[in-house]
Write a protein that holds these residues in place. Structure first.
Motif, PDB file in Angstrom:
ATOM      1  N   PRO A  13      -3.489   4.576 -18.356  1.00 28.30           N
ATOM      2  CA  PRO A  13      -2.990   4.076 -19.636  1.00 28.30           C
ATOM      3  C   PRO A  13      -3.813   4.567 -20.825  1.00 28.30           C
ATOM      4  CG  PRO A  13      -4.163   2.346 -18.475  1.00 28.30           C
ATOM      5  CD  PRO A  13      -4.088   3.522 -17.547  1.00 28.30           C
ATOM      6  N   ILE A  14      -4.978   5.145 -20.550  1.00 27.86           N
ATOM      7  CA  ILE A  14      -5.841   5.600 -21.636  1.00 27.86           C
ATOM      8  C   ILE A  14      -5.542   7.048 -22.016  1.00 27.86           C
ATOM      9  CG2 ILE A  14      -8.258   6.005 -22.329  1.00 27.86           C
ATOM     10  CD1 ILE A  14      -8.915   3.649 -20.336  1.00 27.86           C
ATOM     11  N   CYS A  15      -5.477   7.946 -20.982  1.00 26.05           N
ATOM     12  CA  CYS A  15      -5.292   9.363 -21.289  1.00 26.05           C
ATOM     13  C   CYS A  15      -3.973   9.933 -20.765  1.00 26.05           C
ATOM     14  CB  CYS A  15      -6.459  10.178 -20.741  1.00 26.05           C
ATOM     15  SG  CYS A  15      -6.562  10.209 -18.931  1.00 26.05           S
ATOM     16  N   GLY A  16      -3.238   9.169 -19.954  1.00 25.84           N
ATOM     17  CA  GLY A  16      -1.961   9.630 -19.451  1.00 25.84           C
ATOM     18  C   GLY A  16      -2.042  10.528 -18.221  1.00 25.84           C
ATOM     19  N   SER A  17      -3.230  10.748 -17.675  1.00 32.79           N
ATOM     20  CA  SER A  17      -3.387  11.590 -16.494  1.00 32.79           C
ATOM     21  C   SER A  17      -2.697  10.947 -15.292  1.00 32.79           C
ATOM     22  CB  SER A  17      -4.872  11.787 -16.175  1.00 32.79           C
ATOM     23  OG  SER A  17      -5.022  12.449 -14.928  1.00 32.79           O
ATOM     24  N   SER A  27       0.839  -1.193   0.000  1.00 35.63           N
ATOM     25  CA  SER A  27       0.000   0.000   0.000  1.00 35.63           C
ATOM     26  C   SER A  27       0.879   1.251   0.000  1.00 35.63           C
ATOM     27  CB  SER A  27      -0.908  -0.016   1.231  1.00 35.63           C
ATOM     28  OG  SER A  27      -1.685   1.149   1.282  1.00 35.63           O
ATOM     29  N   GLY A  28       1.964   1.203   0.768  1.00 38.72           N
ATOM     30  CA  GLY A  28       2.895   2.333   0.811  1.00 38.72           C
ATOM     31  C   GLY A  28       3.561   2.588  -0.527  1.00 38.72           C
ATOM     32  N   SER A  29       3.843   1.507  -1.263  1.00 41.57           N
ATOM     33  CA  SER A  29       4.455   1.637  -2.585  1.00 41.57           C
ATOM     34  C   SER A  29       3.507   2.391  -3.522  1.00 41.57           C
ATOM     35  CB  SER A  29       4.781   0.261  -3.153  1.00 41.57           C
ATOM     36  OG  SER A  29       5.267   0.372  -4.465  1.00 41.57           O
ATOM     37  N   TYR A  30       2.207   2.042  -3.472  1.00 44.30           N
ATOM     38  CA  TYR A  30       1.239   2.772  -4.293  1.00 44.30           C
ATOM     39  C   TYR A  30       1.248   4.249  -3.907  1.00 44.30           C
ATOM     40  CZ  TYR A  30      -2.996   5.114  -5.606  1.00 44.30           C
ATOM     41  OH  TYR A  30      -3.860   6.062  -6.083  1.00 44.30           O
ATOM     42  N   ASP A  31       1.171   4.528  -2.589  1.00 47.43           N
ATOM     43  CA  ASP A  31       1.124   5.915  -2.123  1.00 47.43           C
ATOM     44  C   ASP A  31       2.337   6.702  -2.604  1.00 47.43           C
ATOM     45  OD1 ASP A  31      -1.261   5.355  -0.815  1.00 47.43           O
ATOM     46  OD2 ASP A  31      -0.276   4.950   1.116  1.00 47.43           O
ATOM     47  N   ASP A  32       3.530   6.120  -2.491  1.00 45.62           N
ATOM     48  CA  ASP A  32       4.756   6.794  -2.929  1.00 45.62           C
ATOM     49  C   ASP A  32       4.738   7.072  -4.427  1.00 45.62           C
ATOM     50  OD1 ASP A  32       5.685   6.649  -0.341  1.00 45.62           O
ATOM     51  OD2 ASP A  32       6.995   4.922  -0.710  1.00 45.62           O
ATOM     52  N   GLN A  33       4.349   6.055  -5.216  1.00 49.28           N
ATOM     53  CA  GLN A  33       4.344   6.215  -6.671  1.00 49.28           C
ATOM     54  C   GLN A  33       3.284   7.219  -7.115  1.00 49.28           C
ATOM     55  OE1 GLN A  33       4.525   2.594  -9.004  1.00 49.28           O
ATOM     56  NE2 GLN A  33       5.482   1.528  -7.279  1.00 49.28           N
ATOM     57  N   ALA A  34       2.112   7.177  -6.489  1.00 47.81           N
ATOM     58  CA  ALA A  34       1.041   8.115  -6.863  1.00 47.81           C
ATOM     59  C   ALA A  34       1.455   9.544  -6.513  1.00 47.81           C
ATOM     60  CB  ALA A  34      -0.258   7.738  -6.161  1.00 47.81           C
ATOM     61  N   ARG A  35       2.040   9.728  -5.328  1.00 42.97           N
ATOM     62  CA  ARG A  35       2.480  11.053  -4.883  1.00 42.97           C
ATOM     63  C   ARG A  35       3.574  11.599  -5.815  1.00 42.97           C
ATOM     64  NH1 ARG A  35       2.177  10.058   0.107  1.00 42.97           N
ATOM     65  NH2 ARG A  35       4.061   8.809   0.228  1.00 42.97           N
ATOM     66  N   SER A  36       4.429  10.716  -6.338  1.00 41.54           N
ATOM     67  CA  SER A  36       5.517  11.133  -7.231  1.00 41.54           C
ATOM     68  C   SER A  36       5.072  11.287  -8.685  1.00 41.54           C
ATOM     69  CB  SER A  36       6.657  10.103  -7.170  1.00 41.54           C
ATOM     70  OG  SER A  36       7.172  10.030  -5.857  1.00 41.54           O
ATOM     71  N   GLY A  37       3.825  10.945  -8.980  1.00 40.05           N
ATOM     72  CA  GLY A  37       3.321  11.079 -10.342  1.00 40.05           C
ATOM     73  C   GLY A  37       3.683   9.941 -11.265  1.00 40.05           C
ATOM     74  N   PHE A  38       4.090   8.784 -10.696  1.00 37.81           N
ATOM     75  CA  PHE A  38       4.468   7.643 -11.518  1.00 37.81           C
ATOM     76  C   PHE A  38       3.293   6.745 -11.871  1.00 37.81           C
ATOM     77  CE2 PHE A  38       8.726   8.398  -9.541  1.00 37.81           C
ATOM     78  CZ  PHE A  38       9.335   8.803 -10.702  1.00 37.81           C
ATOM     79  N   VAL A  39       2.137   6.963 -11.255  1.00 42.93           N
ATOM     80  CA  VAL A  39       0.957   6.168 -11.585  1.00 42.93           C
ATOM     81  C   VAL A  39       0.147   7.012 -12.568  1.00 42.93           C
ATOM     82  CG1 VAL A  39      -1.095   5.016 -10.720  1.00 42.93           C
ATOM     83  CG2 VAL A  39       0.955   5.120  -9.294  1.00 42.93           C
ATOM     84  N   GLU A  40      -0.006   6.499 -13.775  1.00 39.67           N
ATOM     85  CA  GLU A  40      -0.746   7.270 -14.765  1.00 39.67           C
ATOM     86  C   GLU A  40      -1.742   6.400 -15.493  1.00 39.67           C
ATOM     87  OE1 GLU A  40       1.696   7.527 -18.874  1.00 39.67           O
ATOM     88  OE2 GLU A  40       2.424   8.828 -17.291  1.00 39.67           O
TER      89      GLU A  40
END
Length: 169
Positions: free
Chosen positions: A36-40, A21-34
């Protein structure tokens, strides 16, 4: 590994796999989770139902007494509930997920077979190649989210090498 159902600011649903869960939080906060359809990169976890294992078979159904005021039984077997039919076997994984995993595995195998593993030296080696200090070649290795973001901000193309839950077991 944790699988989350995610949704972007435009309402596109997709899945993401994370070590924790922490890995998701870190990646989302850093903008690495985007998306795949629109790139947001404005992405949030969507509501999910828990994955609860179902029992393989049901316990036998016992003969229940007839409700008060009901008609008498026509035969001794009339109030016996038939035995449940055995559950149909469900595939462990849907075909699209099986195909996606095969593709991810093939990409990972291709990269590890054709590129040099530079380990924790990845950020430094990528910079040296980008700035012409060494001959450019395919490499892979390890970088923290902040190191990857710094490389991207410098104009150095990097991408995460996908892994599957089975790879970590």
């Amino acid at each position: 590994m944790i699988r989350y159902t995610l949704v972007c600011e435009h309402g596109h649903d997709f899945e993401g796999w994370f070590r924790s869960s922490g890995s998701y939080d870190d990646q989302a906060r850093s903008g690495f989770v985007e998306c795949p359809i629109c790139g947001s990169t404005k992405v949030a976890k969507a509501m999910m139902s828990p994955a609860v294992a179902k029992p393989v078979s049901r316990p036998p159904v016992s003969k229940l007494p007839a409700p008060v005021g009901s008609a008498p039984e026509a035969s001794s077997n009339a109030s016996t509930v038939p035995a449940p039919t055995p559950p149909t076997t469900m595939p462990v994984m849907a075909e699209p997920e099986r195909q996606l995993r095969a593709l991810v595995r093939a990409v990972r195998e291709h990269v590890t077979r054709t590129a040099d593993d530079v380990g924790r030296q990845f950020p430094e080696e990528a910079r040296r190649m980008h700035y012409g200090e060494v001959t450019s070649r395919p490499i892979y290795g390890e970088a923290s989210p902040s190191e990857a973001r710094a490389l991207i901000e410098e104009g150095i193309d990097v991408a995460p090498l996908p892994s599957l839950p089975d790879d970590l077991n």
